[in-house]
Design a protein around this motif. Structure first.
Motif, PDB file in Angstrom:
ATOM      1  N   ALA A 244      47.831  30.696  44.915  1.00  0.00           N
ATOM      2  CA  ALA A 244      47.549  32.083  45.290  1.00  0.00           C
ATOM      3  C   ALA A 244      46.753  32.103  46.587  1.00  0.00           C
ATOM      4  O   ALA A 244      46.127  31.110  46.964  1.00  0.00           O
ATOM      5  N   VAL A 245      46.757  33.242  47.262  1.00  0.00           N
ATOM      6  CA  VAL A 245      45.990  33.426  48.497  1.00  0.00           C
ATOM      7  C   VAL A 245      44.820  34.359  48.206  1.00  0.00           C
ATOM      8  O   VAL A 245      45.002  35.432  47.608  1.00  0.00           O
ATOM      9  N   LEU A 246      43.615  33.953  48.616  1.00  0.00           N
ATOM     10  CA  LEU A 246      42.425  34.764  48.393  1.00  0.00           C
ATOM     11  C   LEU A 246      42.359  35.877  49.437  1.00  0.00           C
ATOM     12  O   LEU A 246      42.457  35.629  50.642  1.00  0.00           O
ATOM     13  N   GLU A 247      42.158  37.110  48.975  1.00  0.00           N
ATOM     14  CA  GLU A 247      42.069  38.266  49.865  1.00  0.00           C
ATOM     15  C   GLU A 247      40.789  39.046  49.593  1.00  0.00           C
ATOM     16  O   GLU A 247      40.097  38.802  48.608  1.00  0.00           O
ATOM     17  N   GLY A 248      40.489  40.036  50.491  1.00  0.00           N
ATOM     18  CA  GLY A 248      39.378  40.947  50.278  1.00  0.00           C
ATOM     19  C   GLY A 248      38.045  40.400  50.734  1.00  0.00           C
ATOM     20  O   GLY A 248      37.963  39.553  51.622  1.00  0.00           O
ATOM     21  N   GLY A 249      36.978  40.884  50.116  1.00  0.00           N
ATOM     22  CA  GLY A 249      35.624  40.487  50.468  1.00  0.00           C
ATOM     23  C   GLY A 249      34.728  40.578  49.255  1.00  0.00           C
ATOM     24  O   GLY A 249      35.173  40.914  48.146  1.00  0.00           O
ATOM     25  N   ARG A 250      33.427  40.283  49.460  1.00  0.00           N
ATOM     26  CA  ARG A 250      32.475  40.232  48.343  1.00  0.00           C
ATOM     27  C   ARG A 250      32.527  41.513  47.508  1.00  0.00           C
ATOM     28  O   ARG A 250      32.476  42.613  48.031  1.00  0.00           O
ATOM     29  N   TYR A 253      37.199  40.754  45.849  1.00  0.00           N
ATOM     30  CA  TYR A 253      38.178  39.687  46.069  1.00  0.00           C
ATOM     31  C   TYR A 253      39.394  39.885  45.155  1.00  0.00           C
ATOM     32  O   TYR A 253      39.292  40.488  44.079  1.00  0.00           O
ATOM     33  N   ALA A 254      40.521  39.340  45.602  1.00  0.00           N
ATOM     34  CA  ALA A 254      41.728  39.366  44.788  1.00  0.00           C
ATOM     35  C   ALA A 254      42.571  38.147  45.118  1.00  0.00           C
ATOM     36  O   ALA A 254      42.446  37.567  46.204  1.00  0.00           O
ATOM     37  N   LEU A 255      43.432  37.761  44.191  1.00  0.00           N
ATOM     38  CA  LEU A 255      44.351  36.638  44.379  1.00  0.00           C
ATOM     39  C   LEU A 255      45.761  37.183  44.472  1.00  0.00           C
ATOM     40  O   LEU A 255      46.236  37.841  43.537  1.00  0.00           O
ATOM     41  N   ARG A 256      46.432  36.928  45.592  1.00  0.00           N
ATOM     42  CA  ARG A 256      47.812  37.377  45.770  1.00  0.00           C
ATOM     43  C   ARG A 256      48.755  36.207  45.468  1.00  0.00           C
ATOM     44  O   ARG A 256      48.689  35.153  46.093  1.00  0.00           O
ATOM     45  N   PRO A 268      42.898  41.016  40.625  1.00  0.00           N
ATOM     46  CA  PRO A 268      41.521  41.174  41.105  1.00  0.00           C
ATOM     47  C   PRO A 268      40.596  40.121  40.513  1.00  0.00           C
ATOM     48  O   PRO A 268      40.679  39.800  39.324  1.00  0.00           O
ATOM     49  N   TRP A 269      39.725  39.567  41.364  1.00  0.00           N
ATOM     50  CA  TRP A 269      38.740  38.592  40.912  1.00  0.00           C
ATOM     51  C   TRP A 269      37.500  39.329  40.410  1.00  0.00           C
ATOM     52  O   TRP A 269      37.009  40.243  41.073  1.00  0.00           O
ATOM     53  N   PRO A 270      36.954  38.978  39.241  1.00  0.00           N
ATOM     54  CA  PRO A 270      35.791  39.694  38.703  1.00  0.00           C
ATOM     55  C   PRO A 270      34.595  39.631  39.661  1.00  0.00           C
ATOM     56  O   PRO A 270      34.170  38.549  40.068  1.00  0.00           O
ATOM     57  N   ALA A 271      34.040  40.784  40.030  1.00  0.00           N
ATOM     58  CA  ALA A 271      32.937  40.850  40.998  1.00  0.00           C
ATOM     59  C   ALA A 271      31.716  40.072  40.525  1.00  0.00           C
ATOM     60  O   ALA A 271      30.998  39.474  41.332  1.00  0.00           O
ATOM     61  N   GLU A 272      31.497  40.046  39.218  1.00  0.00           N
ATOM     62  CA  GLU A 272      30.309  39.348  38.697  1.00  0.00           C
ATOM     63  C   GLU A 272      30.417  37.833  38.840  1.00  0.00           C
ATOM     64  O   GLU A 272      29.431  37.116  38.651  1.00  0.00           O
ATOM     65  N   ARG A 273      31.609  37.352  39.197  1.00  0.00           N
ATOM     66  CA  ARG A 273      31.794  35.911  39.349  1.00  0.00           C
ATOM     67  C   ARG A 273      31.971  35.507  40.813  1.00  0.00           C
ATOM     68  O   ARG A 273      32.419  34.410  41.114  1.00  0.00           O
ATOM     69  N   ASP A 274      31.609  36.417  41.731  1.00  0.00           N
ATOM     70  CA  ASP A 274      31.644  36.081  43.155  1.00  0.00           C
ATOM     71  C   ASP A 274      30.691  34.929  43.463  1.00  0.00           C
ATOM     72  O   ASP A 274      29.605  34.848  42.869  1.00  0.00           O
ATOM     73  N   THR A 275      31.090  34.055  44.360  1.00  0.00           N
ATOM     74  CA  THR A 275      30.209  32.988  44.831  1.00  0.00           C
ATOM     75  C   THR A 275      30.259  32.943  46.350  1.00  0.00           C
ATOM     76  O   THR A 275      31.220  33.416  46.971  1.00  0.00           O
ATOM     77  N   ASP A 276      29.235  32.373  46.961  1.00  0.00           N
ATOM     78  CA  ASP A 276      29.172  32.295  48.427  1.00  0.00           C
ATOM     79  C   ASP A 276      30.343  31.511  49.001  1.00  0.00           C
ATOM     80  O   ASP A 276      30.795  31.780  50.113  1.00  0.00           O
ATOM     81  N   VAL A 277      30.838  30.534  48.246  1.00  0.00           N
ATOM     82  CA  VAL A 277      31.907  29.681  48.764  1.00  0.00           C
ATOM     83  C   VAL A 277      33.193  30.467  49.003  1.00  0.00           C
ATOM     84  O   VAL A 277      34.005  30.121  49.864  1.00  0.00           O
TER      85      VAL A 277
END
Length: 370
Positions: A244-250, A253-256, A268-277
């Motif tokens: 998948a390709v990572l899109e969006g921002g903090r 985020y989402a995976l296409r 969509p990637w869960p916002a509570e699991r965002d990391t700096d990386v």
């Protein structure tokens, strides 16, 4: 019972480096399982702990004492092998008592020890039989009884159930679990069966090419794998990996996932699991890891997740649930749905994807990112 410490252990056979910087520490009474594919070095490590195989460098301590260069007899360990290794000319009683006799234990104490383990393993009625008169499961109990009678500091089990049929394996697995809970013994157990590892262990050491990839509890190994190898090895069916390709921002985020025959799927990637990386990885390819149970039938009991649909390839009923093989991205994935699912191959199935439990890996290094 005693603790076991392995520090910077290396083992080579000529120019072949079999064990590479192995570091493991387990507490007294802990049940550690060494698991990995054939040839990963787990049996060599077990033999090194037992003193059956001299190491190239490193240190092994049992109960705080350095036993690195001691003989097996000086290490106070007991081993249960895959092959039972019973003396065919001796009765069950004689097999269990043999090690005690070699240690010059008085006869009355020997007989008491034999009866104790026979009662514990429920083989008292077999004490006067020869190994040839026993079933595979009974022989394995005798082999365990011979080890238990000695009351050593550490017990080593080297794939003890691999010669048994599937039903007997499950039964013996339960017996070993009960035995450990009852006695609180320190056990190191080798297996290639990851179900055995998950059900028996306090902690699991997952090995690959002579190295420990991850050491943790069954929950940590299953739900928080450190890399794609651990994630793919532990679990049945194995974890699904989807490019998948990572899109969006903090926070957004989402995976296409590109799908050749239909519109791209965006998860969509869960916002509570965002990391700096993740911030430095936007626009890059990632490897999305999803367990089969993270893909469930839409409208099921969970009711949570992002929707997707796909045409079913293969349906595998297992009784307790149904495994469904279907295309996703450039490959295929397995979904675990409830036993009431009536979908058939060729039909379109609506699914929910639970992204709260998804994991992300770097596709090159295979290291966990989030």
């Amino acid at each position: 019972m005693s603790a076991l410490e392995i520090h910077q252990l290396h083992k080579s056979f000529g120019s072949t480096h079999v064990l590479k910087d192995v570091n493991i520490s387990i507490a007294s009474g802990e049940f550690l399982i060494l698991v990995g594919p054939s040839g990963c070095g787990k049996s060599t490590l077990m033999n090194a702990i037992a003193g059956l195989e001299p190491i190239t460098s490193g240190e092994i301590r049992i109960g705080g004492e350095d036993v690195t260069w001691r003989t097996p007899a000086e290490r106070d360990i007991a081993m249960v092998f895959q092959s039972y290794a019973l003396y065919p000319s001796m009765t069950v009683r004689g097999n269990i008592a043999f090690g005690l006799e070699m240690r010059k234990m008085p006869k009355a104490e020997r007989e008491a020890a034999v009866q104790r383990v026979a009662d514990l393993l429920q083989i008292s009625h077999l004490l006067d039989r020869k190994p040839s008169q026993l079933s595979g499961g009974q022989r394995q109990r005798v082999a365990m009884g011979r080890a238990l009678a000695r009351e050593p500091q550490i017990y080593l089990f080297d794939e003890p159930l691999s010669n048994l049929d599937a039903k007997l394996r499950v039964e013996m697995r339960t017996e070993i679990k009960k035995l450990h809970q009852r006695l609180g013994t320190t056990i190191v157990y080798v297996t290639h069966d990851q179900i055995e590892a998950m059900t028996l262990a306090d902690r699991i050491a997952v090995m690959r090419d002579g190295q420990v990839q991850q050491l943790g509890t069954p929950d940590e190994i299953y739900n928080d794998p450190i890399n794609m190898f651990v994630a793919g090895f532990m679990g049945s069916p194995a974890m699904n990996f989807v490019e998948a390709v990572l899109e969006g921002g903090r926070g957004n985020y989402a995976l296409r996932i590109s799908t050749p025959e239909q519109q791209d799927l965006v998860l969509p990637w869960p916002a509570e699991r965002d990391t700096d990386v993740l911030a430095s990885r936007v626009g890059q390819k990632m490897m999305l890891g999803l367990r089969p149970e993270h893909l469930s039938e839409a409208g099921g009991h969970s009711g949570a997740g992002t929707g997707m649909a796909a045409v079913i390839g293969v349906v595998e009923p297992t009784g307790a649930d149904v495994l469904i093989n279907l295309p996703l991205g450039e490959g295929e994935v397995t979904a675990r749905v409830g036993p009431d699912c009536r979908a058939r191959p060729g039909e379109r199935l609506e699914l929910q994807v639970d992204m709260r439990r998804a994991v992300l890996f770097d596709p090159q290094s295979e290291v966990r990112l989030a």
